[in-house]
Design an enzyme around this catalytic site. Structure first.
Site, PDB file in Angstrom:
ATOM      1  N   ASP A 478     -19.802 -91.927   8.291  1.00  0.00           N
ATOM      2  CA  ASP A 478     -18.794 -92.973   8.440  1.00  0.00           C
ATOM      3  C   ASP A 478     -18.377 -93.495   7.068  1.00  0.00           C
ATOM      4  OD1 ASP A 478     -17.198 -94.835   9.716  1.00  0.00           O
ATOM      5  OD2 ASP A 478     -18.819 -95.774  10.845  1.00  0.00           O
ATOM      6  N   ASP A 548     -11.377 -95.329  16.623  1.00  0.00           N
ATOM      7  CA  ASP A 548     -12.243 -96.292  17.305  1.00  0.00           C
ATOM      8  C   ASP A 548     -11.612 -96.746  18.601  1.00  0.00           C
ATOM      9  OD1 ASP A 548     -14.343 -96.328  15.611  1.00  0.00           O
ATOM     10  OD2 ASP A 548     -13.820 -98.182  14.589  1.00  0.00           O
TER      11      ASP A 548
HETATM   12  C1  DGJ Z   1     -16.984 -97.496  12.618  1.00  0.00           C
HETATM   13  C2  DGJ Z   1     -17.002 -96.284  13.495  1.00  0.00           C
HETATM   14  O1  DGJ Z   1     -15.719 -95.810  13.692  1.00  0.00           O
HETATM   15  C3  DGJ Z   1     -17.691 -96.627  14.800  1.00  0.00           C
HETATM   16  O2  DGJ Z   1     -17.652 -95.530  15.664  1.00  0.00           O
HETATM   17  C4  DGJ Z   1     -19.099 -97.026  14.502  1.00  0.00           C
HETATM   18  O3  DGJ Z   1     -19.808 -95.937  13.982  1.00  0.00           O
HETATM   19  C5  DGJ Z   1     -19.128 -98.190  13.523  1.00  0.00           C
HETATM   20  N1  DGJ Z   1     -18.329 -97.930  12.355  1.00  0.00           N
HETATM   21  C6  DGJ Z   1     -20.525 -98.513  13.111  1.00  0.00           C
HETATM   22  O4  DGJ Z   1     -20.584 -99.434  12.125  1.00  0.00           O
END
Ligand code: DGJ
Length: 740
Positions: A478, A548
């Site tokens: 990430d 997301d």
């Molecule tokens: C952003 C990501 O897109 C989410 O899926 C998740 O992993 C969060 N960060 C965790 O902090």
């Protein structure tokens, strides 16, 4: 032969396109033609007509008709009479910014070698359908060599371009701009198509008519970003999904970029793409090289679907890792939206056990397993397990997950550091910041200086230890903030402008080391969802968390836009809980899956809390996806009805197998309409001569009928609305098509 050279004329041919260029009067390279294939016999002389224009700078007094402002160029410079934006600019040791490159020679090699420190396309030397041309130019005064690189991928109709600068002189020169490619088109009758957005609404499609002057998209965030994608297309006004001419350009790079189109006063359209010259500078010392990232270029005459198929085939055949590209991707369960930071081993195992019983294959432990991380304020950089949450350690959990018969995956955010961390206490200097200036937080975190080798070594050791300890199967990498106060304590004052690119090179180096040391770990890249969905990332991580935003209706636009370039095997798509956590929308489990099937399917909700009926539905969904997994992940994706057209109420798309014997179409209707207009769904990409059945529809159809007449779509209310409590908003239907 895809590349032929006659004297100073170069003819690059793919199966359906030609790209022509030649040496100009000033010794630089000129651009002649890019478009439908012209064949081997070309009248090159016709491209060299010159015309006199008053009041324009000319090459020499004796050649008044040779004026660079009227000439289409291959990799244009600034300062000799072409006042459009150039593809590069160099400052020499006397402060001058005027270059005089002249053509030297060329070489052609079979195949396409990788670039090394940058992600890049490749093809073996014995691949008879790929050739690489390198054209060398020299700046005599300084000894600076420029190489224009072209790799011609005949079968995919893609040409990959990049530029290499090598300082063969004795003094340091400074690159102020070094873009990857520039193409001059002879008219301006194009629309520019871009993919733009924001967090939770990435890669929405925008189309505008070109106008005189500069129109551009770019990133200054040192990430390709959710705001803009490093892609643009130039399409004729009448070009649609299925028909018409379109040129596509996509940069294989994950940092700051510029994708610019300039229409000049003679209606010439100049497309330039590469590293953004803003916040860029490179001290090119004697006997060192600078390599730009690659641009993938394609031309299609069968609309945006044609362009997308060429890009998707190219990425599949020549860029995404061979280890993974054809590997069936596991169906995963991710605990993020199920628990956020609030979990312990028991909770995770309950989710994992339910997941296993429903047919899920991979359990992914997301953020919050390390340091003291119970919220987003601490511990980034401390990649040691949080024993308060996982008292049996990472290996304790991993063993139990593996014993259940599931694969185990872990979340990392390697590029980041929290001020509240052991790492920050030990190495505050590893953080990107300007001494004595404010540090701007984002999500309470800061960015590690990936230009420092010791930072990369530290992260490799930390991550490698976790991988070994857990026999890890998967990593979600990430990246949740963009860089501010761009400055490295490890670089000299005159190298500070190198940091944005050095940072990205550092990210690539860590990816390269991890994927080489652990080739069987599947990587999924992520940046607050799809904030770094680009071909550079895909080179290392064959799939990306698309957004997301897991709401099925929002996903229609996001997945549609993403498919302009990227194959379905690259798009992580999860079924999540309702009300949806991003927009509170309530959709059925069926609709959520019917959208998520068109990608790499996962679930992201507390599956252990589902009702028996919901669990039974999930079992069926997973069985269905497994049955058609290869079709969904590797078939040809065809966009049918656009969520961007009209009121956007209906979207449809489909995926077809290579042998055209199996296809699945999805039709999605956002809002139900009372007393609606007549509706049909027309398929595409089938074999006109095959006879097909469509599950749930009576009778047989020829492919010709399915594609030209389509099938009748019954009204949602009248035909199906027997249950008065049922809503037909956010409705999805799948049509599974089989050849007899
Ligand atoms: C952003 C990501 O897109 C989410 O899926 C998740 O992993 C969060 N960060 C965790 O902090």
């Amino acid at each position: 032969m895809s590349i032929t050279v006659t004297g100073h004329d170069f003819n690059l041919q793919t199966a359906h396109t030609s790209y022509l260029m030649g040496v100009l009067e000033n010794g630089e390279m000129g651009q002649y033609y890019y478009g439908p294939r012209l064949g081997a016999k070309v009248n090159f002389a016709d491209f060299r007509h010159r015309e006199f224009r008053s009041i324009t700078p000319t090459l020499t007094a004796e050649q008044p008709e040779v004026t660079l402002s009227m000439i289409k160029q291959e990799y244009p410079s600034y300062g000799h009479g072409d006042f459009r934006y150039p593809a590069y600019q160099v400052t020499y040791d006397n402060g001058a910014r005027i270059s005089e490159f002249t053509y030297q020679d060329y070489e052609i090699i079979d195949g396409k070698p990788k670039l090394g420190a940058l992600p890049s396309a490749s093809a073996d030397v014995d691949d008879k359908h790929v050739q690489t041309l390198r054209i060398h130019l020299l700046e005599q005064q300084s000894g600076l060599q420029m190489t224009l690189n072209y790799s011609v991928f005949e079968d995919e109709d893609v040409i990959v371009r990049s530029t290499t600068f090598e300082n063969k002189g004795t003094s340091t020169v400074k690159l102020n701009a070094a873009l990857s490619a520039s193409v001059d088109f002879s008219d301006d009758q194009y629309d520019m198509i871009q993919l733009s957005g924001a967090w939770a609404r990435e890669r929405h499609l925008y189309r505008r008519t070109l106008t005189r002057g500069v129109q551009a998209i770019s990133s200054t965030r040192d990430a390709s970003s959710a705001q803009q994608s490093p892609f643009l297309a130039l399409a004729r006004k009448q070009t649609t999904n299925q028909n018409g001419d379109v040129y596509g350009f996509n940069l294989v790079y994950s940092g700051n970029f510029l994708a610019q189109v300039e229409v000049d006063s003679y209606n010439v359209t100049r497309m330039t793409m590469g590293i953004n010259p803003f916040e860029f500078g490179w001290q090119l010392k004697s006997h060192t090289q600078f390599q730009t990232p690659e641009v993938m270029m394609t031309f299609a005459s069968d609309g945006f679907n044609g362009m997308s198929h060429q890009f998707q085939r190219f990425l599949t055949n020549h860029l995404i890792s061979k280890r993974w590209v054809k590997e069936p991707r596991p169906i995963l369960i991710n605990n993020w939206e199920a628990t956020y930071f609030d979990f312990n081993e028991q909770k995770l195992l309950a989710i994992a056990k339910s997941a296993k019983s429903l047919g899920i294959e991979l359990f992914v432990l997301d953020d919050g397993w390390f340091g003291k991380r119970n919220d987003d304020k601490t511990s980034l950089g401390d990649w040691q397990v949080n024993l308060a949450k996982l008292p049996n350690g990472l290996s304790g959990l991993a063993n139990k997950i593996h014993d259940l018969g599931l694969q185990f995956g872990l979340w990392f955010e390697p590029e980041m550091i929290s001020k509240e961390s052991k790492l920050y206490a030990a190495h505050p200097d590893w953080t990107i910041h300007v001494p004595d200036r404010r540090m701007t937080p984002a999500r309470n975190q800061f960015v590690l200086d990936f230009s420092r080798q010791e930072v990369i070594d530290y992260l490799f050791d930390q991550m490698a230890a976790a991988i070994r300890e857990t026999h890890l199967d998967y990593i979600k990498w990430d990246m949740n903030r963009h860089i501010t106060e761009m400055f490295s304590l490890a670089l000299s004052a005159d190298q500070q402008e190198e940091l944005p690119h050095r940072y990205i090179l550092g990210v690539y180096q860590l990816y390269e080391r991890l994927t080489s040391a652990f080739p069987d770990v599947l990587f999924e890249s992520c940046s607050s969802g799809g904030g770094r969905f680009d071909a550079g990332m895909l080179y290392y991580a064959p799939q990306t968390w698309t957004s997301d935003d897991t709401d099925a209706i929002e996903r229609l636009k996001i997945q549609w836009g993403t498919s302009m370039i990227y194959p379905l095997s690259t798009m992580g798509a999860h079924v999540s809980a309702v009300p949806n956590h991003q927009d509170r929308r309530v959709t059925t489990l069926a609709t959520r899956a019917d959208v998520a099937y068109f990608g790499v399917l996962g679930y992201e909700l507390d599956i252990s809390k589902m009702s028996p009926a919901e669990k039974a539905t999930v079992v069926d969904q997973i069985k269905f996806y497994k049955q058609y997994r290869l079709l969904f992940q590797q078939g040809t994706f065809i966009r049918l009805q656009s969520p961007y057209d009209g009121d956007g109420n209906v979207t449809s798309w489909m995926v077809v197998s290579d042998d055209q014997k199996t296809a699945i179409a999805g039709r999605y209707q956002v809002l139900a309409e009372p007393n609606p207009a007549y509706r049909r769904l027309k398929f595409a990409g089938l074999n006109p001569d095959f006879q097909y059945t469509v599950d749930g529809v009576d009778g047989e159809f020829s492919g010709r009928q399915l594609m030209n007449a389509g099938i009748f779509i019954p009204e949602l209310f009248a035909e199906r609305g027997n249950n008065r409590d049922q809503t037909f908003d956010f409705h999805a239907d799948l049509y599974v098509v089989h050849a007899k």
